[in-house]
Design a protein around this motif. Structure first.
Motif, PDB file in Angstrom:
ATOM      1  N   PRO A  82       0.802  -1.227   0.000  1.00  0.00           N
ATOM      2  CA  PRO A  82       0.000   0.000   0.000  1.00  0.00           C
ATOM      3  C   PRO A  82       0.836   1.279   0.000  1.00  0.00           C
ATOM      4  O   PRO A  82       0.299   2.366  -0.209  1.00  0.00           O
ATOM      5  CB  PRO A  82      -0.806  -0.114   1.297  1.00  0.00           C
ATOM      6  CG  PRO A  82       0.039  -0.954   2.189  1.00  0.00           C
ATOM      7  CD  PRO A  82       0.718  -1.942   1.290  1.00  0.00           C
TER       8      PRO A  82
ATOM      9  N   ARG B 125      -1.829   2.699  -6.535  1.00  0.00           N
ATOM     10  CA  ARG B 125      -2.033   2.818  -5.089  1.00  0.00           C
ATOM     11  C   ARG B 125      -2.149   4.282  -4.687  1.00  0.00           C
ATOM     12  O   ARG B 125      -1.616   5.189  -5.327  1.00  0.00           O
ATOM     13  CB  ARG B 125      -0.882   2.170  -4.320  1.00  0.00           C
ATOM     14  CG  ARG B 125       0.440   2.896  -4.437  1.00  0.00           C
ATOM     15  CD  ARG B 125       1.553   2.182  -3.673  1.00  0.00           C
ATOM     16  NE  ARG B 125       2.799   2.941  -3.669  1.00  0.00           N
ATOM     17  CZ  ARG B 125       3.692   2.943  -4.639  1.00  0.00           C
ATOM     18  NH1 ARG B 125       3.484   2.190  -5.723  1.00  0.00           N
ATOM     19  NH2 ARG B 125       4.795   3.671  -4.557  1.00  0.00           N
TER      20      ARG B 125
ATOM     21  N   SER C 208      -5.330   3.315   2.871  1.00  0.00           N
ATOM     22  CA  SER C 208      -4.728   3.109   1.556  1.00  0.00           C
ATOM     23  C   SER C 208      -5.618   2.226   0.698  1.00  0.00           C
ATOM     24  O   SER C 208      -6.378   1.379   1.203  1.00  0.00           O
ATOM     25  CB  SER C 208      -3.344   2.465   1.689  1.00  0.00           C
ATOM     26  OG  SER C 208      -3.442   1.120   2.105  1.00  0.00           O
TER      27      SER C 208
ATOM     28  N   GLN D  81      -1.769   9.137   5.403  1.00  0.00           N
ATOM     29  CA  GLN D  81      -1.473   8.770   6.775  1.00  0.00           C
ATOM     30  C   GLN D  81      -0.942   9.985   7.522  1.00  0.00           C
ATOM     31  O   GLN D  81      -0.449  10.944   6.922  1.00  0.00           O
ATOM     32  CB  GLN D  81      -0.475   7.616   6.848  1.00  0.00           C
ATOM     33  CG  GLN D  81       0.856   7.858   6.166  1.00  0.00           C
ATOM     34  CD  GLN D  81       1.709   6.596   6.185  1.00  0.00           C
ATOM     35  OE1 GLN D  81       1.862   5.940   7.205  1.00  0.00           O
ATOM     36  NE2 GLN D  81       2.243   6.236   5.030  1.00  0.00           N
TER      37      GLN D  81
ATOM     38  N   SER E 211      -2.487   6.536  -0.767  1.00  0.00           N
ATOM     39  CA  SER E 211      -2.554   6.411   0.686  1.00  0.00           C
ATOM     40  C   SER E 211      -2.532   7.780   1.338  1.00  0.00           C
ATOM     41  O   SER E 211      -2.011   8.757   0.788  1.00  0.00           O
ATOM     42  CB  SER E 211      -1.379   5.570   1.219  1.00  0.00           C
ATOM     43  OG  SER E 211      -0.155   6.237   1.027  1.00  0.00           O
TER      44      SER E 211
ATOM     45  N   ARG F 129      -3.927   5.556   9.144  1.00  0.00           N
ATOM     46  CA  ARG F 129      -3.456   5.374   7.769  1.00  0.00           C
ATOM     47  C   ARG F 129      -4.546   4.687   6.968  1.00  0.00           C
ATOM     48  O   ARG F 129      -5.134   3.692   7.418  1.00  0.00           O
ATOM     49  CB  ARG F 129      -2.180   4.519   7.713  1.00  0.00           C
ATOM     50  CG  ARG F 129      -1.642   4.365   6.287  1.00  0.00           C
ATOM     51  CD  ARG F 129      -0.366   3.532   6.247  1.00  0.00           C
ATOM     52  NE  ARG F 129      -0.635   2.104   6.312  1.00  0.00           N
ATOM     53  CZ  ARG F 129       0.301   1.158   6.145  1.00  0.00           C
ATOM     54  NH1 ARG F 129       1.558   1.503   5.948  1.00  0.00           N
ATOM     55  NH2 ARG F 129      -0.019  -0.109   6.218  1.00  0.00           N
TER      56      ARG F 129
END
Length: 943
Positions: free
Chosen positions: A117, A618, A604, A622, A620, A602
């Motif tokens: 991720p 991908r 993702s 966080q 993400s 987080r």
């Protein structure tokens, strides 16, 4: 002895039969593939192929099951296992599959690199074998995203995504799950207590914020070094490297690097291993004689403070010295006017005269492994690691770590779906010392500061009366004051040097005293066998610091300082759309003794497109945070020209100094003859140092206008810094071509940095103090204290109110181009931004080049058993900002190369290599030695 750690585990489960699978792994030319990975699909159990390509895998998985055989540069194969003790002989075809490898660190569960991720880099056994660098740790610098900072040949720190320092407290490094940072000064020790290259199973790197799973210190990235298990890799392995280093300043010198690994599986219940490695070389000489106070190298500057010159940090206003002499009747009052109203520094010693310039490292480790059920359902590991070494560490000062010793001891219980571990880290400074204080106190051994500056002032006045120019008067005055100076190499110098480095007091010595410890435990459980709708994990950690510098670095003269921090996390992973879309969500809570708790979430998404699911997109988001380090909180360190003072509530009052007051100062202080200065003065009553410098430059001509430049420091006590990290990426493997793209954008708040301030012995710091207020006005008094030189300089640890933004882009490409030749290219772009006008005194210390390019070409089989590899890297120039020194690091191009030849009958590989074959010396840290060339010949034996 403090209670070590208590680990409790209740484990129960059904009993499974044991299966042993043996076989061999070769390529299409029937050549063995050492280090090939053999894993049970869906399980953690696995094995690695030996030098001759053979393997032995023991597992409790129920028949039938599937194993997967893979190796870097080859296509993976799966084989169905239908009978116990089945033999498997596999031929792997050449294919680029770097992004199809299995990693654990990104999500704390096995997954393909393609499906990670977040961005992840990996170095495996085959990568280590072909690296052109002098060691596998040096070879990490050729990974995309990695920036290496070399303080010493045996002290190198890794950084990713900006804000690099030698200590690098924003980056975590784990060796078999243990944090190998120094308990005292928080720096990551490179590979000084790491892993031998013949014991490395894999290295995984997560660049960027990783706090959601790994806590506060994984703020800027995390490196995992994992060693081999004696259950899967046994036998005796040996390597020997002989070489030379070459540097203009140090000349040509021999180097040696030796290691041996012994591992034995006694039966299915018990195994053990031990490692011994030793490295010795001549360190890169640090010979940067640029002046910290003015641009260039000008040793004729009366206040010269050379970067790699120590002792010249002792400086004072020479007119103030004259005034003191006049008040004692030692010189006529009118003679004071012949002295310049500027600072003069003592004559210092070069670093190369204050150290033997030896870099060395001795590592010893052993581990005992028990499997009570005879398989991987439960394994109990006791591991002990010991590291000794000589290196140079650069923080606020330059430290020679001489016979520095660090040890770690770990007890771990792990199984298919869990681990519980506890470990302790302790260190001993050995004969280490601070080179800045060594220079200062060797100077004071032959003449105290008061006498030296008094002689200088008297000789300067006489020289001026004789008609000399200021420059010549300075030379004459310095020569007079330096009469009797101990010259490097003389018996008098050596005697004074030996006495100083054994003396623990900063007033007279420089020895670094350290007996600090960390106690740490962490645990993780994966519910994947109990909960089917998603993969859910929970875990947590606890850490106790015991700081014990005996009052040398921290305010712990009355006993060790203890404080703790803890955290807990959970993660959910779920796949949708025929397993093409993977969602991962995690959240962690951490609490430190002196600060409020922090949540780190987080989220993702990874989408795998294409028929073979080999186009992976991908994204993400966080958050991360970093607790202030032990230094930020508890340091109370007099470095001569300033004091480093941490802002923990119980720290400020523990650091105290007493200063004598002038008659004027006594009048402003109610008749007191002395003033006690503490951390409360530093944080509560101080001017920003840069504004004092601006005031001093103008005060002689226009004191009223100069006073308007003074700015009161409003530094708050240090608190955790935070980051919001956004990342997008794409990975793919197709037709022998691999591509890895990523982009990130980070928003930092409450960024921790240093602030230099001046606190006066009397008066009250104010913005634009009113000089018209006269002697009764506290602001006027503080200005007079500055003019009289009655003040103390401090370096504070605080947070900036300015929001800092950083962004970057990375691209990596590799392809088998022809006849086994593999080409790899990567590019990284990084920059940061903040509003300097909102906080002009703040130095962010990004310390990262905007552009980096890396490339490699190699072939493991140019012809039978012969291979080579060439790697090159380039970086643009960039600014380096740190507590020790600032400056510009020039662009550099570095090329490493190696050729290797395998002799299967001898189970040996021979390698010839060279690092920086272009020969142009370069630096990675302002204040450290220029990096020259290294040549080596190695022999590795893998039975």
């Amino acid at each position: 002895m403090r209670v070590y750690l208590l680990i409790m585990l209740f484990f129960c489960g059904a009993s499974f039969a044991q299966n042993t699978i043996t076989g061999s792994v070769t390529d299409s030319n029937k050549q063995s593939i050492p280090g090939a990975n053999v894993v049970v699909v869906g399980e953690r159990s696995g094995a690695s192929a030996d030098f001759d390509g053979t393997f032995k895998l023991t597992t409790s998985a129920k028949l039938p099951f599937t194993i997967k055989i893979s190796a870097v540069g080859f296509g993976a194969k799966t084989v169905s296992i239908t009978s116990a003790n089945q033999k498997v002989n596999v031929i792997l075809k050449d294919e680029e599959n770097k992004l199809d490898e299995i990693v654990v660190s990104a999500s704390r569960t096995p997954e393909r690199v393609l499906e990670s991720p977040v961005t992840i880099e990996r170095m495996g056994i085959q990568d280590i074998k072909k690296t052109a660098s002098p060691s596998f740790y040096d070879g990490l610098e050729n990974l995309k995203e990695v920036q290496m900072n070399t303080s010493s040949m045996s002290f190198k720190s890794i950084n990713t995504r900006g804000f690099a320092t030698v200590a690098n407290t924003r980056f975590m490094q784990l060796v078999d799950g243990m944090d190998n940072s120094s308990p005292l000064l928080n720096f990551v020790l490179g590979n000084m207590i790491g892993v031998s290259e013949i014991d490395v199973q894999s290295v995984e790197l997560l660049p960027g914020a990783s706090s959601a799973l790994y806590g506060a210190n994984a703020f800027n990235g995390i490196l995992f070094m994992n060693s081999k298990s004696p259950f899967t890799d046994q036998g005796i392995d040996v390597y020997l490297k002989l070489g030379q280093t070459s540097q203009h300043a140090a000349g040509t010198n021999a180097s040696v690097d030796f290691g041996i690994r012994a591992a034995k599986t006694f039966n299915k219940y018990f195994a053990a291993k031990a490692n011994f490695t030793y490295m010795q070389a001549t360190d890169w000489y640090a010979t940067n004689y640029a002046d910290k106070t003015v641009a260039g190298i000008d040793r004729s500057n009366p206040n010269y403070d050379g970067i790699n010159v120590y002792g010249d940090e002792v400086s004072t206003n020479i007119k103030g010295v004259g005034q003191s002499l006049a008040s004692l009747g030692l010189i006529p009052a009118g003679a004071v006017n012949l002295l310049p109203n500027s600072n003069v520094s003592r004559t210092g010693y070069n670093e190369i005269d204050l150290t033997d310039n030896k870099a060395s490292n001795l590592k010893i480790d052993f581990s005992l492994h028990a499997r009570p059920f005879g398989d991987e359902r439960l394994e109990i590991i006791w591991q002990s690691k010991f590291g000794f070494g000589n290196a140079v560490y650069q923080g606020a000062n330059r430290y020679y770590l001489n016979n520095f010793f660090m040890q770690q001891h770990k007890l771990e219980l792990k199984g298919k779906n869990f681990f519980v571990r506890g470990y302790t880290t302790s260190e001993d400074g050995g004969n280490s010392y601070d080179m800045v204080f060594t220079g200062i106190n060797v100077d004071r051994k032959w003449k105290d500061d008061k006498t030296w500056f008094g002689q200088y002032a008297g000789a300067y006045i006489q020289s001026t009366l004789a008609g000399m120019t200021p420059a010549n008067a300075d030379k004459a005055a310095r020569a007079t004051a330096d009469t009797g100076r101990f010259l490097p190499g003389s018996p008098e110098f050596q005697k004074a040097f030996n006495e100083v480095i054994k003396d623990e007091s900063v007033l007279t010595g420089s020895k670094l005293v350290d007996n600090s410890r960390i106690y740490h435990s962490d645990a993780n459980y994966n519910f994947r066998d109990l909960i089917k709708f998603a993969e859910i994990q929970v875990g947590g950690s606890f850490r106790l610091y015991e700081l014990n510098s005996h009052g040398r670095i921290y305010t712990d003269a009355d006993g060790p300082i203890n404080y703790n921090e803890y955290g807990a996390y959970t993660q959910l992973m779920k796949k949708f759309m025929d397993d093409r879309l993977k969602f991962t969500g995690s959240i962690r809570y951490d609490k430190s003794k002196n600060f409020d708790g922090n949540f780190s979430p987080r989220l993702s998404l990874v989408y795998s497109g294409g028929e073979k699911k080999n186009h992976n997109f991908r994204g993400s988001f966080q958050t991360g945070f970093r607790n202030p380090s032990t230094q930020d909180q508890y340091i109370g360190f007099n470095i001569g020209n300033a004091v480093l003072i941490g802002s923990a509530p119980d720290n400020l009052g523990r650091f105290s100094e007493t200063f004598n007051l002038s008659p004027e100062g006594q009048a402003y202080s109610g008749g007191n003859t002395t003033k006690d200065m503490t951390g409360y003065d530093a944080y509560g009553n101080s001017y920003i140092a840069s504004s004092v410098s601006a005031f001093a430059a103008m005060a002689g001509s226009n004191p009223v206008a100069a006073a308007a430049l003074l700015k009161k420091s409003n530094a708050n006590y240090v608190k955790p810094e935070k980051v919001k990290a956004f990342e997008l990426g794409y990975r793919s493997v197709f037709e022998g071509f691999s591509i890895d793209l990523n982009g990130y954008y980070n928003i930092y708040n409450d960024f921790i940095g240093n602030l230099n301030v001046i606190s006066t012995y009397y008066g009250q710091a104010q913005d634009n103090p009113n000089l018209a207020g006269g002697a009764t006005d506290p602001g006027f008094q503080s200005v007079r204290a500055i003019q009289n030189g009655e003040y103390r300089a401090y370096q504070l640890y605080t947070n900036s109110d300015v929001e800092i933004h950083s962004l970057g882009f990375g691209a990596g490409f590799s392809k088998k181009i022809i006849a086994g030749y593999e080409l790899g290219v990567s590019y990284n772009y990084a920059q940061f931004d903040f509003d300097k006008e909102k906080d002009p005194s703040f130095e962010a210390g990004f310390n990262t080049p905007k552009h980096r390019i890396k490339a490699s070409i190699g072939n493991e089989k140019v012809f039978e058993n012969f291979g080579f590899n060439v790697s090159a890297r380039w970086n643009s120039e960039y600014e380096w900002q740190a507590g020790f020194a600032d400056g510009i690091i020039e662009s550099a191009t570095v090329i490493d190369a190696q050729i290797n030849y395998a002799v299967p009958k001898m189970k040996s590989t021979f390698k010839l290599g060279a690092a920086n074959i272009g020969g142009k010396e370069y630096t990675q840290v302002i204040g450290a030695g220029l990096i020259g060339q290294q040549y080596f010949a190695s022999w590795t034996f893998n039975p």
